[in-house]
Design a protein around this motif. Structure first.
Motif, PDB file in Angstrom:
ATOM      1  N   ARG A  89      -0.565  -9.118 -17.603  1.00 45.30           N
ATOM      2  CA  ARG A  89      -0.559  -8.858 -19.039  1.00 45.30           C
ATOM      3  C   ARG A  89      -0.022 -10.071 -19.775  1.00 45.30           C
ATOM      4  NH1 ARG A  89      -3.707  -5.277 -20.966  1.00 45.30           N
ATOM      5  NH2 ARG A  89      -2.404  -5.320 -22.848  1.00 45.30           N
ATOM      6  N   PRO A  90      -0.809 -10.663 -20.691  1.00 46.83           N
ATOM      7  CA  PRO A  90      -0.365 -11.855 -21.406  1.00 46.83           C
ATOM      8  C   PRO A  90       0.837 -11.578 -22.310  1.00 46.83           C
ATOM      9  CG  PRO A  90      -2.750 -11.571 -21.560  1.00 46.83           C
ATOM     10  CD  PRO A  90      -2.199 -10.296 -21.003  1.00 46.83           C
ATOM     11  N   VAL A  91       1.673 -12.588 -22.453  1.00 44.35           N
ATOM     12  CA  VAL A  91       2.786 -12.542 -23.401  1.00 44.35           C
ATOM     13  C   VAL A  91       2.672 -13.748 -24.324  1.00 44.35           C
ATOM     14  CG1 VAL A  91       4.340 -11.310 -21.844  1.00 44.35           C
ATOM     15  CG2 VAL A  91       4.340 -13.815 -21.843  1.00 44.35           C
ATOM     16  N   SER A  92       3.313 -13.659 -25.484  1.00 45.93           N
ATOM     17  CA  SER A  92       3.303 -14.744 -26.453  1.00 45.93           C
ATOM     18  C   SER A  92       4.038 -15.959 -25.889  1.00 45.93           C
ATOM     19  CB  SER A  92       3.962 -14.285 -27.750  1.00 45.93           C
ATOM     20  OG  SER A  92       4.131 -15.363 -28.652  1.00 45.93           O
ATOM     21  N   GLN A  93       3.544 -17.157 -26.253  1.00 45.93           N
ATOM     22  CA  GLN A  93       4.109 -18.382 -25.709  1.00 45.93           C
ATOM     23  C   GLN A  93       4.933 -19.181 -26.713  1.00 45.93           C
ATOM     24  OE1 GLN A  93       1.032 -20.687 -23.660  1.00 45.93           O
ATOM     25  NE2 GLN A  93      -0.110 -18.817 -23.289  1.00 45.93           N
TER      26      GLN A  93
ATOM     27  N   ASP B   4       9.044 -21.802 -16.866  1.00 41.80           N
ATOM     28  CA  ASP B   4       8.766 -21.247 -18.189  1.00 41.80           C
ATOM     29  C   ASP B   4       9.270 -19.807 -18.260  1.00 41.80           C
ATOM     30  OD1 ASP B   4       7.561 -23.618 -18.926  1.00 41.80           O
ATOM     31  OD2 ASP B   4       5.528 -22.925 -18.552  1.00 41.80           O
ATOM     32  N   ARG B   5       9.225 -19.242 -19.456  1.00 40.52           N
ATOM     33  CA  ARG B   5       9.790 -17.905 -19.665  1.00 40.52           C
ATOM     34  C   ARG B   5       8.723 -16.826 -19.428  1.00 40.52           C
ATOM     35  NH1 ARG B   5      12.582 -16.039 -25.272  1.00 40.52           N
ATOM     36  NH2 ARG B   5      13.206 -18.237 -25.292  1.00 40.52           N
ATOM     37  N   THR B   6       8.265 -16.752 -18.185  1.00 40.50           N
ATOM     38  CA  THR B   6       7.232 -15.791 -17.832  1.00 40.50           C
ATOM     39  C   THR B   6       7.184 -15.637 -16.322  1.00 40.50           C
ATOM     40  OG1 THR B   6       4.908 -15.222 -18.204  1.00 40.50           O
ATOM     41  CG2 THR B   6       5.388 -17.512 -17.680  1.00 40.50           C
ATOM     42  N   ASP B   7       6.368 -14.692 -15.845  1.00 42.77           N
ATOM     43  CA  ASP B   7       6.257 -14.461 -14.403  1.00 42.77           C
ATOM     44  C   ASP B   7       5.251 -15.397 -13.751  1.00 42.77           C
ATOM     45  OD1 ASP B   7       8.010 -12.310 -14.729  1.00 42.77           O
ATOM     46  OD2 ASP B   7       6.396 -10.840 -14.917  1.00 42.77           O
ATOM     47  N   VAL B   8       4.072 -15.514 -14.359  1.00 39.16           N
ATOM     48  CA  VAL B   8       2.991 -16.338 -13.818  1.00 39.16           C
ATOM     49  C   VAL B   8       2.482 -17.265 -14.910  1.00 39.16           C
ATOM     50  CG1 VAL B   8       0.595 -16.308 -12.979  1.00 39.16           C
ATOM     51  CG2 VAL B   8       2.272 -14.704 -12.036  1.00 39.16           C
ATOM     52  N   ILE B   9       2.213 -18.517 -14.535  1.00 41.45           N
ATOM     53  CA  ILE B   9       1.666 -19.505 -15.463  1.00 41.45           C
ATOM     54  C   ILE B   9       0.267 -19.877 -15.002  1.00 41.45           C
ATOM     55  CG2 ILE B   9       1.962 -21.784 -16.509  1.00 41.45           C
ATOM     56  CD1 ILE B   9       4.942 -21.553 -15.473  1.00 41.45           C
TER      57      ILE B   9
ATOM     58  N   LEU C  52      -2.015 -19.777 -19.996  1.00 40.94           N
ATOM     59  CA  LEU C  52      -1.705 -18.355 -20.044  1.00 40.94           C
ATOM     60  C   LEU C  52      -0.309 -18.128 -19.486  1.00 40.94           C
ATOM     61  CD1 LEU C  52      -5.022 -16.753 -18.714  1.00 40.94           C
ATOM     62  CD2 LEU C  52      -4.057 -16.409 -20.994  1.00 40.94           C
ATOM     63  N   TRP C  53       0.449 -17.266 -20.141  1.00 39.49           N
ATOM     64  CA  TRP C  53       1.687 -16.742 -19.585  1.00 39.49           C
ATOM     65  C   TRP C  53       1.438 -15.262 -19.307  1.00 39.49           C
ATOM     66  CZ3 TRP C  53       6.500 -18.574 -22.871  1.00 39.49           C
ATOM     67  CH2 TRP C  53       6.762 -19.921 -22.600  1.00 39.49           C
ATOM     68  N   LEU C  54       1.648 -14.861 -18.073  1.00 38.37           N
ATOM     69  CA  LEU C  54       1.322 -13.499 -17.657  1.00 38.37           C
ATOM     70  C   LEU C  54       2.533 -12.779 -17.082  1.00 38.37           C
ATOM     71  CD1 LEU C  54      -2.027 -14.272 -15.784  1.00 38.37           C
ATOM     72  CD2 LEU C  54      -1.802 -13.346 -18.099  1.00 38.37           C
ATOM     73  N   ALA C  55       2.775 -11.554 -17.554  1.00 38.62           N
ATOM     74  CA  ALA C  55       3.677 -10.641 -16.858  1.00 38.62           C
ATOM     75  C   ALA C  55       2.887 -10.064 -15.679  1.00 38.62           C
ATOM     76  CB  ALA C  55       4.149  -9.539 -17.796  1.00 38.62           C
ATOM     77  N   PHE C  56       3.555  -9.941 -14.537  1.00 36.95           N
ATOM     78  CA  PHE C  56       2.865  -9.757 -13.259  1.00 36.95           C
ATOM     79  C   PHE C  56       3.363  -8.508 -12.561  1.00 36.95           C
ATOM     80  CE2 PHE C  56       2.071 -11.815  -8.900  1.00 36.95           C
ATOM     81  CZ  PHE C  56       0.699 -11.704  -8.983  1.00 36.95           C
TER      82      PHE C  56
ATOM     83  N   ALA D 213      13.363  -5.214 -14.670  1.00 34.96           N
ATOM     84  CA  ALA D 213      12.818  -4.451 -13.548  1.00 34.96           C
ATOM     85  C   ALA D 213      11.611  -5.163 -12.954  1.00 34.96           C
ATOM     86  CB  ALA D 213      12.426  -3.048 -13.994  1.00 34.96           C
ATOM     87  N   ALA D 214      11.460  -5.059 -11.634  1.00 37.48           N
ATOM     88  CA  ALA D 214      10.309  -5.649 -10.964  1.00 37.48           C
ATOM     89  C   ALA D 214       9.016  -5.048 -11.513  1.00 37.48           C
ATOM     90  CB  ALA D 214      10.398  -5.405  -9.455  1.00 37.48           C
ATOM     91  N   GLY D 215       8.019  -5.900 -11.749  1.00 41.08           N
ATOM     92  CA  GLY D 215       6.716  -5.419 -12.190  1.00 41.08           C
ATOM     93  C   GLY D 215       6.654  -4.915 -13.611  1.00 41.08           C
ATOM     94  N   SER D 216       7.642  -5.269 -14.434  1.00 43.29           N
ATOM     95  CA  SER D 216       7.657  -4.773 -15.816  1.00 43.29           C
ATOM     96  C   SER D 216       7.085  -5.812 -16.774  1.00 43.29           C
ATOM     97  CB  SER D 216       9.083  -4.402 -16.243  1.00 43.29           C
ATOM     98  OG  SER D 216       9.937  -5.527 -16.190  1.00 43.29           O
ATOM     99  N   TYR D 217       6.663  -5.346 -17.943  1.00 41.39           N
ATOM    100  CA  TYR D 217       6.163  -6.224 -18.995  1.00 41.39           C
ATOM    101  C   TYR D 217       7.357  -6.900 -19.646  1.00 41.39           C
ATOM    102  CZ  TYR D 217       3.308  -7.828 -22.916  1.00 41.39           C
ATOM    103  OH  TYR D 217       2.648  -8.593 -23.840  1.00 41.39           O
ATOM    104  N   ARG D 218       7.406  -8.235 -19.563  1.00 35.64           N
ATOM    105  CA  ARG D 218       8.622  -8.937 -19.979  1.00 35.64           C
ATOM    106  C   ARG D 218       8.314 -10.405 -20.208  1.00 35.64           C
ATOM    107  NH1 ARG D 218      11.373  -8.748 -13.927  1.00 35.64           N
ATOM    108  NH2 ARG D 218      10.188 -10.479 -13.048  1.00 35.64           N
TER     109      ARG D 218
END
Length: 320
Positions: free
Chosen positions: A78-82, A118-123, A272-276, A294-299
């Motif tokens: 799920r994408p998050v703002s960058q 970066d401030r995300t799970d996946v780049i 893309l910055w993705l919550a994973f 939490a693991a696997g959460s939108y963040r």
């Protein structure tokens, strides 16, 4: 897979769909879903990164390329703002930003960027157009760095498990403090995570309230940087048009060499910055910066002033 995504992109554009935070995960893309599952496996194995080559990049129709890439991203997370601008598909290009400024972003400069996260799970980075020269991508395993520190400087490694003040660089929401304390390395519920941006740590000292960095903290960062910059520790790669680099942000540190551009045809990567769904659990220290631990959460993400997504903290699976 590529043809399937391009056809889906054309259909989405024709239907008036846009790159939007409310976009749902696409369905019916059988080949792309299989490919996304393979990428997911690579992002969660020991390598923790993947490189895709030959992604269709059409300079005459950039919207089509952007939408196809966006759809692939939705299959992964799920994408998050960058940024404060709310960009979901970031343009990594030289816009004259000054990396020495505490309130300007490195991705909008041509300067060398030291190893960081970066401030995300996946780049995800899609190379739309490489630089005339330079702009080499560098990846290093945070787990390998950790274990080398354990072997060579165990007393300093222990220091890196304690919170370090991080400058929030004016990206905090109203009423929030301008810095947060986060450990460089952490283990939570069996999950390993790394968070290291040295210039954010040293930049915290411009504020009055953060604790002053100690001699041992500075020595620990020096030891970490020394290992990061040793020959053979990092993997260097040149991203060419149509290459996509995907990294697990908590297991891989990334850097970039300085670059120069051709007039009117500057280096351009789409980010893309993705919550994973397979992201690790994080210690409570991450909550002010990521919004959820939490693991696997939108963040994660950098959001416009006054914008806090209602979905923050929900399980990625529940978001569809």
């Amino acid at each position: 897979m590529a043809g399937e995504l391009i056809a889906a992109a054309r259909s989405s554009i024709s239907a008036g769909q846009r790159i939007d935070i409310t976009a749902s995960r696409p369905t019916g893309l059988v080949g792309a879903e299989v490919f996304a599952a393979q990428l997911h496996a690579r992002l969660t194995d020991d390598l923790s990164f993947a490189v895709v080559t030959g992604f269709p990049v059409d300079g005459s129709n950039p919207r089509e390329t952007e939408m196809a890439y966006w759809l692939l991203g939705l299959l992964l997370g799920r994408p998050v703002s960058q940024s404060r601008k709310g960009d979901l598909l970031g343009r990594v290009e030289d816009r004259g930003a000054d990396v020495s400024s505490p309130v300007q972003r490195g991705y909008e400069s041509s300067a060398e960027l030291p190893f960081h996260v970066d401030r995300t799970d996946v780049i995800g980075l899609l190379c739309f157009r490489p630089a005339k020269s330079g702009g080499l991508s560098k990846l290093a395993s945070s787990k390998v760095i950790h274990d080398l520190l354990l072997e060579e400087h165990p007393e300093l490694l222990a220091e890196l498990y304690q919170p370090f003040p991080n400058d929030r660089r004016g990206e905090e929401q109203p009423g929030e403090p301008p810095w947060s304390g986060i450990p460089v390395f952490s283990r939570t519920g069996g999950h390993f995570a790394a968070r290291y941006v040295r210039r954010f740590i040293t930049g915290s000292q411009r504020h009055e309230t953060p604790p002053r960095l100690t001699v041992r903290q500075l020595a620990a960062m020096d030891a970490l940087d020394d290992i990061l910059n040793r020959p053979g520790v990092a993997l260097d790669m040149e991203l060419r048009t149509g290459d996509i680099q995907l990294i697990n942000n908590f297991h891989i540190l990334h850097a970039r060499t300085a670059f120069t551009d051709s007039v009117g045809k500057g280096r351009l990567l789409l980010r893309l910055w993705l919550a994973f769904v397979s992201s690790p659990a994080l210690p409570d220290h991450f909550a002010p910066l990521y919004g959820a631990t939490a693991a696997g959460s939108y963040r994660g993400g950098v959001w416009p002033t006054g914008v806090v997504p209602n979905d923050l903290g929900r399980c990625i699976v529940d978001l569809g």
